[in-house]
Design an enzyme around this catalytic site. Structure first.
Site, PDB file in Angstrom:
ATOM      1  N   GLU A   1       0.126  62.357 -29.922  1.00  0.00           N
ATOM      2  CA  GLU A   1       1.216  62.293 -28.930  1.00  0.00           C
ATOM      3  C   GLU A   1       2.258  61.219 -29.280  1.00  0.00           C
ATOM      4  O   GLU A   1       3.355  61.222 -28.737  1.00  0.00           O
ATOM      5  CB  GLU A   1       0.643  61.993 -27.531  1.00  0.00           C
ATOM      6  CG  GLU A   1      -0.096  63.159 -26.886  1.00  0.00           C
ATOM      7  CD  GLU A   1      -1.459  63.431 -27.509  1.00  0.00           C
ATOM      8  OE1 GLU A   1      -2.141  62.472 -27.917  1.00  0.00           O
ATOM      9  OE2 GLU A   1      -1.836  64.620 -27.620  1.00  0.00           O
ATOM     10  N   ASN A   2       1.907  60.293 -30.160  1.00  0.00           N
ATOM     11  CA  ASN A   2       2.833  59.200 -30.470  1.00  0.00           C
ATOM     12  C   ASN A   2       4.086  59.661 -31.230  1.00  0.00           C
ATOM     13  O   ASN A   2       5.074  58.917 -31.303  1.00  0.00           O
ATOM     14  CB  ASN A   2       2.130  58.068 -31.230  1.00  0.00           C
ATOM     15  CG  ASN A   2       1.181  57.245 -30.390  1.00  0.00           C
ATOM     16  OD1 ASN A   2       0.168  56.726 -30.874  1.00  0.00           O
ATOM     17  ND2 ASN A   2       1.471  57.097 -29.096  1.00  0.00           N
TER      18      ASN A   2
ATOM     19  N   ARG B   1      -7.621  54.095 -19.360  1.00  0.00           N
ATOM     20  CA  ARG B   1      -7.724  55.496 -19.763  1.00  0.00           C
ATOM     21  C   ARG B   1      -8.083  55.592 -21.234  1.00  0.00           C
ATOM     22  O   ARG B   1      -8.032  54.611 -21.972  1.00  0.00           O
ATOM     23  CB  ARG B   1      -6.433  56.259 -19.448  1.00  0.00           C
ATOM     24  CG  ARG B   1      -5.190  55.666 -20.070  1.00  0.00           C
ATOM     25  CD  ARG B   1      -3.953  56.533 -19.814  1.00  0.00           C
ATOM     26  NE  ARG B   1      -2.740  55.851 -20.237  1.00  0.00           N
ATOM     27  CZ  ARG B   1      -1.928  55.183 -19.416  1.00  0.00           C
ATOM     28  NH1 ARG B   1      -2.160  55.125 -18.129  1.00  0.00           N
ATOM     29  NH2 ARG B   1      -0.849  54.575 -19.908  1.00  0.00           N
TER      30      ARG B   1
ATOM     31  N   ASP C   1      -3.850  48.847 -28.000  1.00  0.00           N
ATOM     32  CA  ASP C   1      -2.686  49.112 -27.149  1.00  0.00           C
ATOM     33  C   ASP C   1      -2.014  47.819 -26.693  1.00  0.00           C
ATOM     34  O   ASP C   1      -2.677  46.805 -26.474  1.00  0.00           O
ATOM     35  CB  ASP C   1      -3.122  49.950 -25.936  1.00  0.00           C
ATOM     36  CG  ASP C   1      -1.940  50.618 -25.261  1.00  0.00           C
ATOM     37  OD1 ASP C   1      -0.920  50.870 -25.943  1.00  0.00           O
ATOM     38  OD2 ASP C   1      -2.023  50.884 -24.048  1.00  0.00           O
ATOM     39  N   GLY C   2      -0.700  47.908 -26.544  1.00  0.00           N
ATOM     40  CA  GLY C   2       0.044  46.775 -25.970  1.00  0.00           C
ATOM     41  C   GLY C   2       1.039  46.114 -26.912  1.00  0.00           C
ATOM     42  O   GLY C   2       1.657  45.108 -26.546  1.00  0.00           O
ATOM     43  N   ASN C   3       1.225  46.682 -28.082  1.00  0.00           N
ATOM     44  CA  ASN C   3       2.172  46.082 -29.046  1.00  0.00           C
ATOM     45  C   ASN C   3       3.591  46.025 -28.493  1.00  0.00           C
ATOM     46  O   ASN C   3       4.295  45.025 -28.664  1.00  0.00           O
ATOM     47  CB  ASN C   3       2.232  46.909 -30.344  1.00  0.00           C
ATOM     48  CG  ASN C   3       0.936  46.879 -31.122  1.00  0.00           C
ATOM     49  OD1 ASN C   3       0.057  46.077 -30.824  1.00  0.00           O
ATOM     50  ND2 ASN C   3       0.812  47.748 -32.120  1.00  0.00           N
TER      51      ASN C   3
ATOM     52  N   ARG D   1     -10.543  48.943 -25.164  1.00  0.00           N
ATOM     53  CA  ARG D   1      -9.112  49.201 -25.043  1.00  0.00           C
ATOM     54  C   ARG D   1      -8.406  47.933 -24.596  1.00  0.00           C
ATOM     55  O   ARG D   1      -8.746  47.356 -23.564  1.00  0.00           O
ATOM     56  CB  ARG D   1      -8.807  50.323 -24.047  1.00  0.00           C
ATOM     57  CG  ARG D   1      -7.294  50.595 -23.960  1.00  0.00           C
ATOM     58  CD  ARG D   1      -6.905  51.775 -23.113  1.00  0.00           C
ATOM     59  NE  ARG D   1      -5.468  52.021 -23.260  1.00  0.00           N
ATOM     60  CZ  ARG D   1      -4.903  53.207 -23.359  1.00  0.00           C
ATOM     61  NH1 ARG D   1      -5.637  54.282 -23.297  1.00  0.00           N
ATOM     62  NH2 ARG D   1      -3.597  53.330 -23.511  1.00  0.00           N
TER      63      ARG D   1
ATOM     64  N   SER E   1      -1.496  58.310 -32.400  1.00  0.00           N
ATOM     65  CA  SER E   1      -2.064  59.515 -31.783  1.00  0.00           C
ATOM     66  C   SER E   1      -1.191  60.741 -32.061  1.00  0.00           C
ATOM     67  O   SER E   1      -0.032  60.607 -32.470  1.00  0.00           O
ATOM     68  CB  SER E   1      -2.193  59.316 -30.264  1.00  0.00           C
ATOM     69  OG  SER E   1      -0.920  59.407 -29.644  1.00  0.00           O
TER      70      SER E   1
ATOM     71  N   ARG F   1       4.689  46.043 -25.329  1.00  0.00           N
ATOM     72  CA  ARG F   1       4.841  45.074 -24.240  1.00  0.00           C
ATOM     73  C   ARG F   1       4.805  43.642 -24.766  1.00  0.00           C
ATOM     74  O   ARG F   1       5.516  42.765 -24.287  1.00  0.00           O
ATOM     75  CB  ARG F   1       3.733  45.298 -23.188  1.00  0.00           C
ATOM     76  CG  ARG F   1       4.043  46.449 -22.248  1.00  0.00           C
ATOM     77  CD  ARG F   1       2.824  46.897 -21.492  1.00  0.00           C
ATOM     78  NE  ARG F   1       1.941  47.698 -22.356  1.00  0.00           N
ATOM     79  CZ  ARG F   1       0.684  47.997 -22.044  1.00  0.00           C
ATOM     80  NH1 ARG F   1       0.166  47.545 -20.925  1.00  0.00           N
ATOM     81  NH2 ARG F   1      -0.028  48.740 -22.863  1.00  0.00           N
TER      82      ARG F   1
HETATM   83  C1  IPE Z   1      -3.013  55.056 -27.301  1.00  0.00           C
HETATM   84  O1  IPE Z   1      -1.977  54.277 -26.833  1.00  0.00           O
HETATM   85  C2  IPE Z   1      -2.769  55.397 -28.748  1.00  0.00           C
HETATM   86  C3  IPE Z   1      -2.958  54.309 -29.701  1.00  0.00           C
HETATM   87  C4  IPE Z   1      -3.361  53.113 -29.415  1.00  0.00           C
HETATM   88  C5  IPE Z   1      -2.664  54.660 -31.068  1.00  0.00           C
HETATM   89  P1  IPE Z   1      -0.704  54.906 -26.107  1.00  0.00           P
HETATM   90  O2  IPE Z   1       0.180  53.786 -25.753  1.00  0.00           O
HETATM   91  O3  IPE Z   1      -0.124  55.981 -26.941  1.00  0.00           O
HETATM   92  O4  IPE Z   1      -1.356  55.580 -24.813  1.00  0.00           O
HETATM   93  P2  IPE Z   1      -0.717  55.923 -23.403  1.00  0.00           P
HETATM   94  O5  IPE Z   1       0.586  56.629 -23.660  1.00  0.00           O
HETATM   95  O6  IPE Z   1      -0.515  54.630 -22.683  1.00  0.00           O
HETATM   96  O7  IPE Z   1      -1.743  56.779 -22.728  1.00  0.00           O
HETATM   97  C1  IPE Z   2      -0.105  50.607 -29.348  1.00  0.00           C
HETATM   98  O1  IPE Z   2       0.847  49.829 -28.718  1.00  0.00           O
HETATM   99  C2  IPE Z   2       0.306  51.032 -30.724  1.00  0.00           C
HETATM  100  C3  IPE Z   2       0.580  52.477 -30.854  1.00  0.00           C
HETATM  101  C4  IPE Z   2       0.406  53.373 -29.924  1.00  0.00           C
HETATM  102  C5  IPE Z   2       1.119  52.922 -32.131  1.00  0.00           C
HETATM  103  P1  IPE Z   2       2.017  50.501 -27.907  1.00  0.00           P
HETATM  104  O2  IPE Z   2       3.149  50.764 -28.835  1.00  0.00           O
HETATM  105  O3  IPE Z   2       1.535  51.700 -27.157  1.00  0.00           O
HETATM  106  O4  IPE Z   2       2.411  49.338 -26.918  1.00  0.00           O
HETATM  107  P2  IPE Z   2       2.695  49.456 -25.355  1.00  0.00           P
HETATM  108  O5  IPE Z   2       1.512  50.132 -24.747  1.00  0.00           O
HETATM  109  O6  IPE Z   2       3.944  50.265 -25.195  1.00  0.00           O
HETATM  110  O7  IPE Z   2       2.858  48.050 -24.917  1.00  0.00           O
HETATM  111 MG    MG Z   3       0.705  51.935 -25.330  1.00  0.00          MG
END
Ligand code: IPE
Ligand code: IPE
Ligand code: MG
Length: 233
Positions: A67-68, A187, A20-22, A181, A65, A24
């Protein structure tokens, strides 16, 4: 093996990463979110290579996910494109990979071409023992419901926990030891709900594109200091 491979006394067999965090990471650089995903793939490759050196039996990455799909089409399309490129490279270099590749999640969401490629990768590596799980269109709740439906298809009237585990996408993997994470949120986001039962949890503020071998070692060092009781004393 890298010289950091011996950190701690107890080593995990199976680590799962919530990458997570790409978004941001990209925003901090004044770039679109897609830019972060591009560097996220590089971090994934780097971490995977390190996990190989460490001799982990199984490694799992949460890439997309259930949900993504709610994200803007432009972002979803960019992620799918990165996935196509990566899986294409994987296919070309399949003999260089030591892992059995398993996709966690419902492949039905992907078009025929993508699905066929995913199935070819799984099929051509299925005799390998160490497992690389890539969670794509994965949801922990979806996985549990999917397992229930498979049991219903088999007309089973009662099941054990062990039976149930064989119906999960992770059936080929050893018990999950550690969930890492990145990105600072505390979470699980619908990841490995069943498998997380007694996994250790490790959260770091490091954004995924900045996460690398040193951070993996730090997570393992922390894991080795944890006292796992599994409900005992
Ligand atoms: C979790 O990250 C899913 C993946 C890393 C693929 P999200 O960015 O989707 O999670 P939330 O929305 O912060 O819970
Ligand atoms: C995780 O990074 C990658 C995926 C969920 C595909 P995010 O895209 O959720 O990056 P943030 O959390 O918005 O920074
Ligand atoms: Mg994220």
């Amino acid at each position: 093996m890298s010289d950091t491979a011996t950190v701690g006394a107890v080593k995990p067999r199976h680590i799962a990463f919530i990458m997570d965090g790409n978004g941001r990471w990209a925003k901090k650089r004044g770039m679109p979110r897609e830019y972060g995903h591009r560097f996220g793939v590089k971090a994934f490759q780097n971490v995977l290579e390190h996990c190989d050196k460490l001799g982990l039996e199984a490694v799992t990455f949460y890439a997309f996910s259930t949900e993504n799909w709610k994200r803007p089409k432009r972002e979803v399309d960019a992620i799918l494109k990165l996935m196509d490129t990566y899986l294409g490279e994987c296919e070309k270099k399949i003999d260089d990979y030591v892992f059995r590749i398993v996709f966690l999640g419902d492949k039905a969401a992907f078009d025929e071409k993508r699905r066929a490629r995913m199935e070819r990768l799984e099929e051509s590596t299925k005799n390998r023992t160490r497992v690389l799980n890539i969670a794509l269109n994965y949801g922990g709740r979806d996985e549990i419901v999917h397992a229930c439906n498979r049991l219903l298809d088999e007309k089973r009237t009662s099941v054990t926990e062990a039976d149930f585990a064989t119906m999960l996408y992770t059936a080929a993997s050893p018990e999950l030891d550690l969930i890492v994470r990145t990105g600072g949120d505390l979470r699980i986001s619908n990841f490995l709900l069943w498998q997380a039962a007694y996994a250790e949890l490790y959260f770091t503020n490091v954004l995924w594109p900045d996460f690398g071998p040193a951070e993996v070692d730090a997570a393992i060092a922390e894991f080795s200091l944890r006292k796992r009781r599994f409900g005992g004393v």
